[in-house]
Design an enzyme around this catalytic site. Structure first.
Site, PDB file in Angstrom:
ATOM      1  CG  ASN A  97      31.043  45.355  35.459  1.00 21.36           C
ATOM      2  OD1 ASN A  97      30.038  45.974  34.898  1.00 21.36           O
ATOM      3  ND2 ASN A  97      32.200  45.785  35.283  1.00 21.36           N
ATOM      4  CG  HIS A 110      35.042  44.198  41.610  1.00 23.39           C
ATOM      5  ND1 HIS A 110      35.088  42.883  41.227  1.00 23.39           N
ATOM      6  CD2 HIS A 110      35.160  44.871  40.302  1.00 23.39           C
ATOM      7  CE1 HIS A 110      35.021  42.728  39.862  1.00 23.39           C
ATOM      8  NE2 HIS A 110      35.141  43.972  39.352  1.00 23.39           N
TER       9      HIS A 110
HETATM   10  P1  AMP Z   1      35.406  43.749  36.316  1.00 28.18           P
HETATM   11  O1  AMP Z   1      35.205  43.971  34.887  1.00 28.18           O
HETATM   12  O2  AMP Z   1      34.254  44.563  36.917  1.00 28.18           O
HETATM   13  O3  AMP Z   1      35.651  42.514  37.003  1.00 28.18           O
HETATM   14  O4  AMP Z   1      36.608  44.730  36.718  1.00 28.18           O
HETATM   15  C1  AMP Z   1      37.811  44.046  37.192  1.00 28.18           C
HETATM   16  C2  AMP Z   1      38.741  45.493  37.217  1.00 28.18           C
HETATM   17  O5  AMP Z   1      39.934  45.014  38.246  1.00 28.18           O
HETATM   18  C3  AMP Z   1      39.383  46.074  36.058  1.00 28.18           C
HETATM   19  O6  AMP Z   1      38.817  47.378  35.923  1.00 28.18           O
HETATM   20  C4  AMP Z   1      40.834  45.743  36.259  1.00 28.18           C
HETATM   21  O7  AMP Z   1      41.603  46.939  35.763  1.00 28.18           O
HETATM   22  C5  AMP Z   1      41.083  45.769  37.682  1.00 28.18           C
HETATM   23  N1  AMP Z   1      42.090  45.020  38.253  1.00 28.18           N
HETATM   24  C6  AMP Z   1      42.644  43.956  37.708  1.00 28.18           C
HETATM   25  N2  AMP Z   1      43.526  43.507  38.326  1.00 28.18           N
HETATM   26  C7  AMP Z   1      44.032  44.285  39.252  1.00 28.18           C
HETATM   27  C8  AMP Z   1      44.922  44.468  40.346  1.00 28.18           C
HETATM   28  N3  AMP Z   1      46.076  43.770  40.409  1.00 28.18           N
HETATM   29  N4  AMP Z   1      44.989  45.592  41.050  1.00 28.18           N
HETATM   30  C9  AMP Z   1      43.883  46.640  40.905  1.00 28.18           C
HETATM   31  N5  AMP Z   1      42.754  46.479  39.898  1.00 28.18           N
HETATM   32  C10 AMP Z   1      42.977  45.340  39.341  1.00 28.18           C
END
Ligand code: AMP
Length: 126
Positions: A97, A110
């Protein structure tokens, strides 16, 4: 090109070891850990160690070594979770995203590696 990197974002803090993660893989230039709110039986996030906000930022500014390392790290994670079709796995989906319309929540590049069940439509019709 203007990419303002917020070094207080949660993945920057994970990279600095300030908060824990469920690490799956670490390479010279990349790290992979399980998503805290998994959307599939296997849901791993792969990030570059460098301060890149989005895919376009990374593509424009990363070194060849970082690009190669990250690409291979994503492939390796798919293998590690047993999802790589080339190794007998049943497949996976990659999602990266970016920005507002991409609904990017964490402003550090990511790639989501999702696997372990049939994943349905690529994007919800609306
Ligand atoms: P996005 O919407 O692509 O930015 O996704 C961010 C992702 O990061 C989401 O799927 C969250 O569940 C994940 N996320 C947020 N904080 C953490 C964390 N501390 N450890 C692992 N995943 C996380």
């Amino acid at each position: 090109m203007a990419y303002a990197y917020d070094d207080q974002n949660i993945f920057a803090r994970i990279l600095r070891g300030e908060i824990p993660c469920d690490k799956v893989l670490e390479t010279d230039h990349s790290m992979a850990f399980r998503d805290i709110a998994p959307k599939a039986p296997d849901h791993v996030l792969v990030i570059p160690k460098g301060a890149y906000v989005t895919w376009d930022h990374f593509a424009a500014a990363a070194s060849d070594a970082e690009l190669a390392d990250f690409t291979r790290a994503v492939g390796k994670v798919a293998e590690m979770v047993g999802a790589a079709p080339g190794a007998g796995g049943e497949g996976f989906r990659l999602i990266a995203n970016a920005g507002q319309n991409g609904v990017q929540e964490v402003p550090h590049l990511h790639v989501h590696v999702l696997a372990g069940r049939p994943l349905g439509w690529m994007v919800q019709p609306r």
